[in-house]
Design an enzyme around this catalytic site. Structure first.
Site, mmCIF file in Angstrom:
data_model
loop_
_atom_site.group_PDB
_atom_site.id
_atom_site.type_symbol
_atom_site.label_atom_id
_atom_site.label_comp_id
_atom_site.label_asym_id
_atom_site.label_seq_id
_atom_site.Cartn_x
_atom_site.Cartn_y
_atom_site.Cartn_z
ATOM 1 N N GLY A 171 0.800 -1.217 0.000
ATOM 2 C CA GLY A 171 0.000 0.000 0.000
ATOM 3 C C GLY A 171 0.829 1.262 0.000
ATOM 4 O O GLY A 171 0.345 2.328 0.381
ATOM 5 N N TRP A 196 -0.578 4.337 -2.088
ATOM 6 C CA TRP A 196 -1.748 4.910 -1.411
ATOM 7 C C TRP A 196 -1.301 5.758 -0.219
ATOM 8 O O TRP A 196 -1.765 6.880 -0.033
ATOM 9 C CB TRP A 196 -2.664 3.777 -0.962
ATOM 10 C CG TRP A 196 -4.011 4.196 -0.448
ATOM 11 C CD1 TRP A 196 -4.629 5.399 -0.637
ATOM 12 C CD2 TRP A 196 -4.898 3.401 0.346
ATOM 13 N NE1 TRP A 196 -5.867 5.394 -0.024
ATOM 14 C CE2 TRP A 196 -6.053 4.187 0.584
ATOM 15 C CE3 TRP A 196 -4.843 2.113 0.857
ATOM 16 C CZ2 TRP A 196 -7.133 3.718 1.327
ATOM 17 C CZ3 TRP A 196 -5.918 1.642 1.596
ATOM 18 C CH2 TRP A 196 -7.054 2.427 1.818
ATOM 19 N N HIS A 255 11.793 1.489 1.480
ATOM 20 C CA HIS A 255 11.481 0.062 1.672
ATOM 21 C C HIS A 255 12.514 -0.594 2.593
ATOM 22 O O HIS A 255 12.437 -1.808 2.842
ATOM 23 C CB HIS A 255 11.494 -0.694 0.337
ATOM 24 C CG HIS A 255 10.295 -0.442 -0.532
ATOM 25 N ND1 HIS A 255 9.007 -0.595 -0.074
ATOM 26 C CD2 HIS A 255 10.194 -0.085 -1.845
ATOM 27 C CE1 HIS A 255 8.164 -0.328 -1.068
ATOM 28 N NE2 HIS A 255 8.850 -0.016 -2.135
ATOM 29 N N ARG A 283 -3.783 -1.538 -8.998
ATOM 30 C CA ARG A 283 -4.495 -2.711 -9.508
ATOM 31 C C ARG A 283 -5.889 -2.748 -8.900
ATOM 32 O O ARG A 283 -6.712 -1.901 -9.211
ATOM 33 C CB ARG A 283 -3.693 -3.993 -9.226
ATOM 34 C CG ARG A 283 -4.035 -5.155 -10.156
ATOM 35 C CD ARG A 283 -3.083 -6.312 -9.929
ATOM 36 N NE ARG A 283 -3.165 -6.866 -8.594
ATOM 37 C CZ ARG A 283 -4.069 -7.775 -8.203
ATOM 38 N NH1 ARG A 283 -4.955 -8.235 -9.060
ATOM 39 N NH2 ARG A 283 -4.076 -8.209 -6.960
#
Length: 329
Positions: free
Chosen positions: A64, A67, A130, A281
């Protein structure tokens, strides 16, 4: 992560693995990296100087991130008097992909040669990573800057990862075998994996320093967006004055809207070579049921239970979510 004198020398000394057939990964301090990401991580470790009012968004892959970037970018762009800065005449998300505004340290910022001078950036600065908590630059850990971490059900994370990396394959190659992806994920051999170690590092730190690290669950954000976005805004020091503000921001950043913006339907991300559309997606909770076999699901559930045992962390169970039960602890 101590900076080596030579990244090439470092790679020669590290365990090597592969993901999606031909993507080379190297293990450093227990986590797996693409060579360029590892090189950038080393650079960020020695060069990134955090400010006290920086905000760092953190995530494992495909949980996510895009977002969260959109939400936090819009929250932080709001003026301090609670007036929405992203008015109809300045819809920045319609102009660029969220990654344009919130760059990832080891994928965008420090893969640039030479790395950009970040000292001129206006505060408060907003970045993403990340990297596992253990590999973050010390200046991030030691400053008062805030970290927002987003976690997701491992089965949906895996399925999203499988779809995402299949975008790199040609029609002639076809989709990469799902069972091979499951095997790699379960063994922890994936970009910035192992997944569970990544999640647990941030979870454990969020328990120690909740004023610095906010732990967000993707499923909770889907199930109760208004309350979660209000919690996010309060943590970032930008609380909403009215319910309507939160509702409008949630709509602006919704997956349905973002995926239908022209900028995200077209174009290619210049840093990773993926079409912009690949980052949007379905976002559906429980989509793994349409892809994974029951045996695959059971195996991941068993690993999840074992890895999270005693941590106090529950990664949301899909059936409980569908029944309206919150598993946030």
């Amino acid at each position: 992560m101590d900076p080596p004198t030579s990244t090439k020398l470092l790679l020669d000394q590290l365990p090597k693995g592969t993901f999606f057939e031909n993507l080379e990964l190297y293990q450093s301090d227990g986590f797996w990296y693409r060579p360029r990401h590892l090189e950038a991580a080393v650079a960020s470790h020695s060069q990134f100087e955090a400010r006290e009012d920086d905000v760092i968004l953190a995530s494992a892959m495909k949980t996510g991130s895009t977002w969260l970037k959109a939400l936090c970018f819009c929250i932080m762009k709001r003026k301090s008097d609670h007036v929405d800065h992203l008015n109809k005449d300045e819809d920045l998300l319609a102009l660029n992909h969220p990654a344009f505004y919130v760059q990832t340290l080891e994928v965008q910022v420090y893969t640039t040669k030479p790395p950009p001078d970040l000292s001129d950036m206006q505060s408060p600065r907003l970045f993403h990573t990340h990297l596992p908590y253990s590999a973050l630059p010390e200046s991030i850990k030691n400053s008062e800057c805030k970290i927002v971490y987003i976690a997701r059900n491992p089965k949906d994370t895996l399925v999203s990862m499988w779809h995402f990396f299949n975008k790199l394959r040609t029609p002639e190659q076809g989709p990469y075998p799902l069972e091979n992806t499951v095997e790699s994920f379960c063994n922890g051999v994936c970009h910035f994996g192992p997944f569970f170690d990544h999640v647990l590092q941030y979870w454990n730190e969020s328990l120690k320093i909740p004023q610095k690290i906010l732990f967000v669950k993707y499923e909770e954000l889907q199930r109760n967006p208004k309350e979660e976005v209000k919690r996010l805004a309060a943590f970032l020091g930008k609380p909403f004055a009215e319910e309507k503000e939160a509702e409008e921001l949630i709509w602006k950043c919704s997956l349905e809207r973002l995926k239908n913006l022209e900028v995200n339907k077209n174009g290619v991300d210049p840093w990773v070579g993926m079409p912009n559309s690949a980052f949007f997606r379905t976002g559906v909770v429980g989509d793994w049921k349409n892809i994974l076999t029951p045996e695959m699901g059971k195996r991941i559930d068993q690993i999840t239970s074992m890895k999270l045992e005693g941590s106090g962390l529950a990664l949301v169970d899909d059936d409980a979510l569908e029944n309206g039960v919150s598993l946030t602890k």
